[in-house]
Design a protein around this motif. Structure first.
Motif, PDB file in Angstrom:
ATOM      1  N   PHE A 199       0.816  -1.208   0.000  1.00 11.04           N
ATOM      2  CA  PHE A 199       0.000   0.000   0.000  1.00 11.04           C
ATOM      3  C   PHE A 199       0.848   1.255   0.000  1.00 11.04           C
ATOM      4  CE2 PHE A 199      -2.203  -3.205   2.574  1.00 11.04           C
ATOM      5  CZ  PHE A 199      -3.404  -3.310   1.890  1.00 11.04           C
TER       6      PHE A 199
ATOM      7  N   VAL B 199      -0.110   4.972   1.211  1.00 10.86           N
ATOM      8  CA  VAL B 199      -1.190   5.597   1.973  1.00 10.86           C
ATOM      9  C   VAL B 199      -0.883   7.078   2.152  1.00 10.86           C
ATOM     10  CG1 VAL B 199      -2.478   5.524   4.149  1.00 10.86           C
ATOM     11  CG2 VAL B 199      -1.545   3.404   3.201  1.00 10.86           C
TER      12      VAL B 199
ATOM     13  N   VAL C 233      -5.695   4.851   0.768  1.00  7.66           N
ATOM     14  CA  VAL C 233      -4.782   4.112  -0.095  1.00  7.66           C
ATOM     15  C   VAL C 233      -4.794   4.775  -1.464  1.00  7.66           C
ATOM     16  CG1 VAL C 233      -4.328   1.898  -1.212  1.00  7.66           C
ATOM     17  CG2 VAL C 233      -5.105   1.956   1.169  1.00  7.66           C
TER      18      VAL C 233
ATOM     19  N   GLN D 120      -2.198   0.514  -4.687  1.00  2.25           N
ATOM     20  CA  GLN D 120      -2.271  -0.779  -4.013  1.00  2.25           C
ATOM     21  C   GLN D 120      -1.841  -1.878  -4.972  1.00  2.25           C
ATOM     22  OE1 GLN D 120      -5.886  -1.424  -1.821  1.00  2.25           O
ATOM     23  NE2 GLN D 120      -5.964  -3.575  -2.384  1.00  2.25           N
TER      24      GLN D 120
ATOM     25  N   THR E 257      -8.430  -0.080  -5.361  1.00  2.17           N
ATOM     26  CA  THR E 257      -7.783   0.202  -4.082  1.00  2.17           C
ATOM     27  C   THR E 257      -8.823   0.055  -2.973  1.00  2.17           C
ATOM     28  OG1 THR E 257      -8.240   2.564  -4.234  1.00  2.17           O
ATOM     29  CG2 THR E 257      -6.121   1.812  -5.099  1.00  2.17           C
TER      30      THR E 257
END
Length: 110
Positions: free
Chosen positions: A17, A19, A25, A28, A66
């Protein structure tokens, strides 16, 4: 501040991920099984653009999606922090596989 992490799911699956500061997110990657077969390499920005363009089904078939909720709402299991370079290496490899799969699917439909 952006954070990059890896988490293990379903015993043999690995998720990576990216972030953002708000906990969403933004990118991904999902790798399946002990051979770590790429099954998703999705970007939130691309997903949103595909949704607006009416091509979301095609985008998700090629790249997946995601997480649709902020990380703090589902807490990735045993997340391990990664460097940006580690994430980018996994991202690039997974995207190449997803792009090839998308081209193959498009050729099969023609």
């Amino acid at each position: 501040m952006t954070r990059w992490c890896r988490s293990y799911w379903a015993e043999e699956d690995t998720w990576f991920f990216e972030v953002d500061a708000g906990g969403w997110v933004t990118r991904q990657v999902e790798l399946q099984g002990p051979l770590e077969k790429p099954i998703a390499a999705a970007s939130l920005a691309e997903w949103e653009a595909a949704q607006q363009a009416g091509t979301l089904r095609d985008y998700e078939a090629a790249f997946g999606g995601t997480a649709e909720v902020a990380v703090h709402e589902w807490d990735p299991h045993d997340a391990q922090d990664l460097s940006p370079a580690e994430f980018e290496n996994v991202w690039a490899a997974a995207r190449a596989v997803c792009r090839a799969r998308a081209r193959t699917s498009t050729a099969d439909e023609a």
